[in-house]
Design an enzyme around this catalytic site. Structure first.
Site, PDB file in Angstrom:
ATOM      1  N   HIS A 159      30.750 153.989 -23.673  1.00 15.31           N
ATOM      2  CA  HIS A 159      31.660 153.891 -22.533  1.00 15.31           C
ATOM      3  C   HIS A 159      30.983 153.229 -21.343  1.00 15.31           C
ATOM      4  O   HIS A 159      31.567 152.384 -20.670  1.00 15.31           O
ATOM      5  CB  HIS A 159      32.145 155.294 -22.154  1.00 15.31           C
ATOM      6  CG  HIS A 159      33.114 155.302 -21.015  1.00 15.31           C
ATOM      7  ND1 HIS A 159      34.355 154.704 -21.087  1.00 15.31           N
ATOM      8  CD2 HIS A 159      33.023 155.825 -19.752  1.00 15.31           C
ATOM      9  CE1 HIS A 159      34.988 154.861 -19.930  1.00 15.31           C
ATOM     10  NE2 HIS A 159      34.203 155.533 -19.105  1.00 15.31           N
ATOM     11  N   TRP A 211      37.744 165.171 -22.691  1.00 16.27           N
ATOM     12  CA  TRP A 211      36.857 164.942 -21.544  1.00 16.27           C
ATOM     13  C   TRP A 211      37.385 165.643 -20.299  1.00 16.27           C
ATOM     14  O   TRP A 211      36.637 166.304 -19.575  1.00 16.27           O
ATOM     15  CB  TRP A 211      36.709 163.446 -21.309  1.00 16.27           C
ATOM     16  CG  TRP A 211      36.465 163.041 -19.888  1.00 16.27           C
ATOM     17  CD1 TRP A 211      37.266 162.284 -19.108  1.00 16.27           C
ATOM     18  CD2 TRP A 211      35.327 163.378 -19.073  1.00 16.27           C
ATOM     19  NE1 TRP A 211      36.723 162.134 -17.858  1.00 16.27           N
ATOM     20  CE2 TRP A 211      35.530 162.783 -17.811  1.00 16.27           C
ATOM     21  CE3 TRP A 211      34.176 164.119 -19.290  1.00 16.27           C
ATOM     22  CZ2 TRP A 211      34.625 162.912 -16.772  1.00 16.27           C
ATOM     23  CZ3 TRP A 211      33.266 164.251 -18.244  1.00 16.27           C
ATOM     24  CH2 TRP A 211      33.490 163.650 -17.013  1.00 16.27           C
ATOM     25  N   ASP A 255      33.520 152.921 -27.600  1.00 16.45           N
ATOM     26  CA  ASP A 255      34.060 153.744 -26.517  1.00 16.45           C
ATOM     27  C   ASP A 255      35.385 154.359 -26.950  1.00 16.45           C
ATOM     28  O   ASP A 255      36.413 153.672 -26.977  1.00 16.45           O
ATOM     29  CB  ASP A 255      34.266 152.919 -25.255  1.00 16.45           C
ATOM     30  CG  ASP A 255      34.860 153.756 -24.116  1.00 16.45           C
ATOM     31  OD1 ASP A 255      34.722 154.992 -24.174  1.00 16.45           O
ATOM     32  OD2 ASP A 255      35.450 153.178 -23.194  1.00 16.45           O
ATOM     33  N   ASP A 266      35.911 151.807 -16.168  1.00 15.05           N
ATOM     34  CA  ASP A 266      36.339 153.175 -15.935  1.00 15.05           C
ATOM     35  C   ASP A 266      37.218 153.223 -14.671  1.00 15.05           C
ATOM     36  O   ASP A 266      38.109 152.395 -14.506  1.00 15.05           O
ATOM     37  CB  ASP A 266      35.104 154.086 -15.850  1.00 15.05           C
ATOM     38  CG  ASP A 266      35.422 155.570 -15.870  1.00 15.05           C
ATOM     39  OD1 ASP A 266      35.575 156.129 -16.970  1.00 15.05           O
ATOM     40  OD2 ASP A 266      35.512 156.171 -14.777  1.00 15.05           O
ATOM     41  N   TRP A 267      36.958 154.170 -13.758  1.00 14.38           N
ATOM     42  CA  TRP A 267      37.755 154.257 -12.529  1.00 14.38           C
ATOM     43  C   TRP A 267      37.624 153.004 -11.664  1.00 14.38           C
ATOM     44  O   TRP A 267      38.450 152.766 -10.767  1.00 14.38           O
ATOM     45  CB  TRP A 267      37.357 155.491 -11.726  1.00 14.38           C
ATOM     46  CG  TRP A 267      38.269 156.653 -11.952  1.00 14.38           C
ATOM     47  CD1 TRP A 267      38.108 157.674 -12.836  1.00 14.38           C
ATOM     48  CD2 TRP A 267      39.511 156.908 -11.278  1.00 14.38           C
ATOM     49  NE1 TRP A 267      39.159 158.548 -12.756  1.00 14.38           N
ATOM     50  CE2 TRP A 267      40.038 158.112 -11.798  1.00 14.38           C
ATOM     51  CE3 TRP A 267      40.218 156.245 -10.282  1.00 14.38           C
ATOM     52  CZ2 TRP A 267      41.242 158.650 -11.363  1.00 14.38           C
ATOM     53  CZ3 TRP A 267      41.422 156.792  -9.844  1.00 14.38           C
ATOM     54  CH2 TRP A 267      41.918 157.969 -10.382  1.00 14.38           C
TER      55      TRP A 267
END
Length: 305
Positions: A280, A164, A250, A123-124
């Site tokens: 995810h 999202w 995901d 992710d980030w």
């Protein structure tokens, strides 16, 4: 800069999380400092595995992986991004920018003087970690990218991400653990739900959580676009080992693994994997399996004899 600090008693006796906290100070870029928390497990002279979390989780996400990584002879370091976990949380959403997040983790790497880093990012953790790889190529030895990407705003982010992002801005209460639960395919015990909520006593602690989805470059005019384009110039010449380990369920990052494999030379010849039964947040769904993939990959690089 005004910042909030989650009370320490919120982190007492968390399920499966018996790790010693470590702290350092980073520049808040407004004349003050912020406290950044990190885990540091395993031999101090061992090869470093840097575990980078994303939105809206914290280093608790890596609790299933750290024991396997340290047992294999590595040093596992897992920071909490500013605004998350035990790290300080600026109280104004405008205090959170992509560039500042990169700067805060850059300071973290500099202060610990980390070298020959093996990055694991999701992710980030990838949006920040891959920028740092590109800006400090000599500091990094390898990369494992898991359910992440590095957008420039030049391509559409897709309907799942847009949905999202809209939800994150419009929901009156941001249920952090609910987001984690929605991004996993296995049930979460109440103790685990409580742990993901622990850093955020109320909505005032969630300005960073709210802001992060808006910081993903969505157009060529985004403030982070040019820096990410420059990062891709470096990554497109990256020859060091680069492994993709995405999960099979995901919708947010689906297909980004193939993009990495197409454009990053270090992916060639690697045993890329798709981890089954993972959403995810695959560290939560399949943390032990991802840890096995990471350890096997690192051993193939002969990092540990």
């Amino acid at each position: 800069m005004k910042a909030l600090r989650t009370p320490e008693n919120r982190f007492e006796e968390l399920s499966g999380f018996d790790f010693e906290p470590h702290y350092l100070q980073v520049d808040d870029f407004e004349g003050g400092e912020l406290r950044l928390h990190y885990l540091d497990e395993g031999p101090r002279d061992a090869p470093v595995v840097l575990l980078m979390h994303g939105e809206p989780s914290w280093c608790y996400l890596y609790r299933k992986m750290i024991p396997a990584i340290t047992a294999a002879g590595y040093r596992a370091i897992a920071p909490d991004l500013i605004g998350f976990g035990r790290s300080d949380k600026p109280a104004d959403r405008n205090d959170y920018t992509y560039a500042r997040h990169v700067g805060w983790i850059q300071s973290f790497l500099d202060q610990l003087d980390l070298r020959a880093i093996n990055l694991v990012c999701q992710d980030w953790g990838g949006l920040l970690g891959l920028r740092l790889v590109a800006e400090n190529p000599d500091r990094f030895a390898s990369v494992v990218a898991a359910n992440t990407f590095l957008p420039t705003g030049d391509t559409d982010l897709g309907p799942a991400f847009k949905k999202w992002r809209q939800f994150s801005q419009e929901t009156p209460q941001f249920h952090v653990a609910g987001v984690i639960k929605g991004g996993t395919v296995t049930p979460l015990a109440q103790a685990v739900i409580d742990a993901y909520n622990a850093p955020f006593p109320d909505e005032s602690f969630k300005e960073g959580v709210r802001q992060f989805p808006t910081l993903v470059p969505a157009s060529p005019e985004d403030p982070a676009t040019e820096a990410n384009r420059q990062a891709w110039k470096v990554l497109s010449q990256w020859q060091k080992p680069f492994l993709t380990a995405f999960s099979d369920q995901d919708p947010i990052t689906k297909g980004a693994d193939r993009y990495f494999q197409k454009f990053i030379p270090g992916t060639k010849g690697q045993d890329h994997v798709t981890i089954k039964n993972g959403g995810h947040f695959l560290q939560e769904d399949q943390g032990e399996a991802l840890a096995e993939v990471v350890v096997r990959f690192l051993r193939e690089q002969h990092t540990v004899s």
